[in-house]
Design a protein around this motif. Structure first.
Motif, PDB file in Angstrom:
ATOM      1  N   ASN A 152     -71.999 -62.821  44.462  1.00  0.00           N
ATOM      2  CA  ASN A 152     -71.387 -61.564  44.874  1.00  0.00           C
ATOM      3  C   ASN A 152     -70.100 -61.850  45.646  1.00  0.00           C
ATOM      4  O   ASN A 152     -70.130 -62.461  46.720  1.00  0.00           O
ATOM      5  CB  ASN A 152     -72.341 -60.753  45.763  1.00  0.00           C
ATOM      6  N   VAL A 153     -68.994 -61.445  45.071  1.00  0.00           N
ATOM      7  CA  VAL A 153     -67.695 -61.601  45.728  1.00  0.00           C
ATOM      8  C   VAL A 153     -67.298 -60.248  46.309  1.00  0.00           C
ATOM      9  O   VAL A 153     -67.297 -59.231  45.607  1.00  0.00           O
ATOM     10  CB  VAL A 153     -66.624 -62.095  44.731  1.00  0.00           C
ATOM     11  N   THR A 154     -66.960 -60.237  47.581  1.00  0.00           N
ATOM     12  CA  THR A 154     -66.628 -58.971  48.253  1.00  0.00           C
ATOM     13  C   THR A 154     -65.224 -58.516  47.879  1.00  0.00           C
ATOM     14  O   THR A 154     -64.377 -59.305  47.426  1.00  0.00           O
ATOM     15  CB  THR A 154     -66.738 -59.124  49.772  1.00  0.00           C
ATOM     16  N   LYS A 155     -65.003 -57.247  48.099  1.00  0.00           N
ATOM     17  CA  LYS A 155     -63.681 -56.671  47.844  1.00  0.00           C
ATOM     18  C   LYS A 155     -62.633 -57.295  48.767  1.00  0.00           C
ATOM     19  O   LYS A 155     -61.480 -57.529  48.358  1.00  0.00           O
ATOM     20  CB  LYS A 155     -63.731 -55.155  48.048  1.00  0.00           C
ATOM     21  N   TYR A 156     -63.015 -57.578  50.005  1.00  0.00           N
ATOM     22  CA  TYR A 156     -62.084 -58.174  50.958  1.00  0.00           C
ATOM     23  C   TYR A 156     -61.618 -59.550  50.476  1.00  0.00           C
ATOM     24  O   TYR A 156     -60.434 -59.904  50.593  1.00  0.00           O
ATOM     25  CB  TYR A 156     -62.761 -58.290  52.327  1.00  0.00           C
ATOM     26  N   GLU A 157     -62.536 -60.331  49.914  1.00  0.00           N
ATOM     27  CA  GLU A 157     -62.176 -61.666  49.432  1.00  0.00           C
ATOM     28  C   GLU A 157     -61.213 -61.589  48.247  1.00  0.00           C
ATOM     29  O   GLU A 157     -60.247 -62.370  48.160  1.00  0.00           O
ATOM     30  CB  GLU A 157     -63.445 -62.424  49.035  1.00  0.00           C
ATOM     31  N   ILE A 158     -61.450 -60.645  47.350  1.00  0.00           N
ATOM     32  CA  ILE A 158     -60.537 -60.469  46.216  1.00  0.00           C
ATOM     33  C   ILE A 158     -59.156 -60.018  46.707  1.00  0.00           C
ATOM     34  O   ILE A 158     -58.117 -60.534  46.258  1.00  0.00           O
ATOM     35  CB  ILE A 158     -61.101 -59.447  45.216  1.00  0.00           C
ATOM     36  N   ASN A 159     -59.129 -59.063  47.633  1.00  0.00           N
ATOM     37  CA  ASN A 159     -57.846 -58.589  48.164  1.00  0.00           C
ATOM     38  C   ASN A 159     -57.089 -59.709  48.874  1.00  0.00           C
ATOM     39  O   ASN A 159     -55.855 -59.808  48.779  1.00  0.00           O
ATOM     40  CB  ASN A 159     -58.072 -57.422  49.124  1.00  0.00           C
ATOM     41  N   THR A 160     -57.811 -60.563  49.578  1.00  0.00           N
ATOM     42  CA  THR A 160     -57.167 -61.687  50.276  1.00  0.00           C
ATOM     43  C   THR A 160     -56.537 -62.648  49.285  1.00  0.00           C
ATOM     44  O   THR A 160     -55.405 -63.129  49.478  1.00  0.00           O
ATOM     45  CB  THR A 160     -58.201 -62.429  51.146  1.00  0.00           C
ATOM     46  N   ALA A 161     -57.250 -62.944  48.199  1.00  0.00           N
ATOM     47  CA  ALA A 161     -56.712 -63.853  47.183  1.00  0.00           C
ATOM     48  C   ALA A 161     -55.459 -63.269  46.530  1.00  0.00           C
ATOM     49  O   ALA A 161     -54.459 -63.973  46.322  1.00  0.00           O
ATOM     50  CB  ALA A 161     -57.775 -64.147  46.128  1.00  0.00           C
ATOM     51  N   VAL A 162     -55.502 -61.984  46.204  1.00  0.00           N
ATOM     52  CA  VAL A 162     -54.333 -61.338  45.594  1.00  0.00           C
ATOM     53  C   VAL A 162     -53.154 -61.340  46.557  1.00  0.00           C
ATOM     54  O   VAL A 162     -52.002 -61.600  46.165  1.00  0.00           O
ATOM     55  CB  VAL A 162     -54.688 -59.900  45.169  1.00  0.00           C
TER      56      VAL A 162
END
Length: 445
Positions: free
Chosen positions: A245-255
């Motif tokens: 499970n990858v959180t939305k915060y982690e995806i936003n940080t990567a982007v």
């Protein structure tokens, strides 16, 4: 801002950042956000939903799309009376009514309802001078269209065509935003003056802009990319790929990290420029008073057709450009706007000329009273053989009589101006009666 399901994006002016709030919901077919009531000077916040319903007979077709949107619409209706739905419903409704008519309601329902507004608010359209029947060039009705009409009837929602909304535009297609759809633009003219004053301080904030892209500097751009940061991003993505499970915060940080790497390289390659930008008045205003919104929209359509034909060169865009040029819509709108502005100026001039004519007549009446009083004093002095008084009174009579003649000429000029303007604006024939200097000037229709 982009919806969680993808495909829906929201863009707005930077100075509105504090006043537009996104709302996260479970429905993937609509992206909700609110506009603060201070912006539009309303009693409640405005709720706007950007809708995209996948078309019929596709892998993404959903039979529950309208039901999910309806549930959220009813929930937000408890918080505000100002709700707007805009977007692509993929619903073809032709000109079928989107409200319950009296003929469609059972007599039992009508007899037991105290007010017609219990089942329809169609009289709102009459109050706003919006025709009840839509002028839709598409005469086809599909299954989504019938569901959409039922959705509108059940929730007292009305379909507004582009002709009914003056500040709604379909912008030029861009591959940057979508592979199929064109962006929609909705602007509001009713802005709270107090809100404009509060945001004036943002008008002259300094902004740093990156220089324009130059193809000959592609290699420099690649060389300026920080490889260490790239490796860090790749390591993070590798960790995420092993997580369940990858959180939305982690995806936003990567982007965000990837975006910063590219921006830093662009700044190092093309440089930056600092300038002051008026955020509230960034649109260039035309210096002609007659140049209204309709002229601006027609000119924009003409230029858009010219660009599309130049870029693609197909017969479709050629025919569209030919239609705009042959119908001379832009030229006709300009002529119409000029005539309206000319008539408005004439009406303003007419009101001012009538006011000045009336004022001149009042001055003439007062001067006539003064002349009568001076003449009586002069006759009395002549009877008493008082030569010193007679001389001074003759001088005063000459001065007042000269002023009265000057007002006569001025009033006559204004009367001619009023007669000419009334003839041009209303077709009235106005007679100007000029009498000698001892009589009043009169004007009759």
């Amino acid at each position: 801002m982009i919806a969680t399901s993808g495909g829906i994006a929201l863009g707005y002016r930077k100075y509105l950042e504090k006043y537009i709030k996104p709302i996260e919901t479970e429905c993937k077919f609509v992206y909700w956000f609110t506009i603060d009531k201070k912006v539009l000077n309303l009693s409640e916040n405005v709720f706007i939903g950007i809708v995209y319903i996948p078309p019929v007979n596709t892998n993404y077709t959903s039979e529950e799309a309208f039901n999910e949107i309806e549930i959220e619409l009813q929930r937000f209706s408890e918080k505000s009376d100002y709700i707007i739905l805009v977007g692509d419903f993929n619903s073809r409704t032709a000109n079928l009514p989107d409200f319950y008519d009296e003929d469609d309601i059972d007599d039992f329902v009508i007899d037991n309802l105290t007010d017609q507004s219990d089942y329809t608010d169609v009289y709102m359209l009459d109050d706003l001078n919006i025709p009840r029947t839509r002028n839709n060039p598409d005469k086809v009705v599909n299954c989504y269209g019938r569901k959409f009409l039922e959705f509108c009837k059940n929730n007292k929602v009305f379909i507004l065509t582009v002709e009914c909304v003056s500040n709604f535009e379909i912008l030029e297609f861009s591959k940057l935003f979508s592979d199929v759809h064109s962006p929609l633009k909705l602007s509001f003219n009713r802005v709270n003056p107090t809100f404009e004053l509060l945001t004036t301080e943002l008008s002259y904030q300094e902004e740093n802009k990156i220089g324009k892209w130059k193809f000959e500097q592609v290699n420099d751009f690649k060389n300026n990319i920080d490889e260490d940061k790239i490796r860090n991003v790749i390591d993070e993505l590798s960790v995420y790929s092993n997580k369940e499970n990858v959180t939305k915060y982690e995806i936003n940080t990567a982007v965000t990290n990837i975006t910063d790497i590219l921006i830093d390289s662009a700044k190092a390659t093309f440089g930056t420029q600092t300038f002051n930008r008026n955020m509230l008045n960034c649109n260039k205003k035309h210096n002609k008073q007659w140049y209204n919104f309709d002229c601006k929209k027609a000119k924009k359509e003409l230029r858009k057709a010219q660009r599309m034909y130049k870029h693609y060169g197909s017969n479709l865009f050629k025919e569209r450009l030919r239609h705009l040029l042959t119908t001379t819509t832009y030229s006709l709108l300009i002529m119409k706007a000029k005539v309206q502005m000319r008539n408005l100026n004439k009406r303003t001039k007419l009101v001012e000329s009538e006011r000045r004519f009336k004022r001149a007549c009042e001055q003439i009446v007062q001067l006539n009273y003064s002349l009568d009083a001076l003449q009586k004093r002069y006759n009395r002095a002549k009877t008493d053989n008082n030569k010193s008084f007679r001389y001074s009174l003759r001088l005063r009579i000459a001065v007042v009589d000269g002023m009265r003649n000057m007002y006569y000429d001025y009033a006559h000029q204004k009367a001619e101006s009023v007669a000419e303007l009334r003839q041009e604006l209303f077709g009235e024939v106005v007679d100007i009666i000029s009498e000698d200097s001892s009589a009043d000037i009169e004007m009759y229709d």
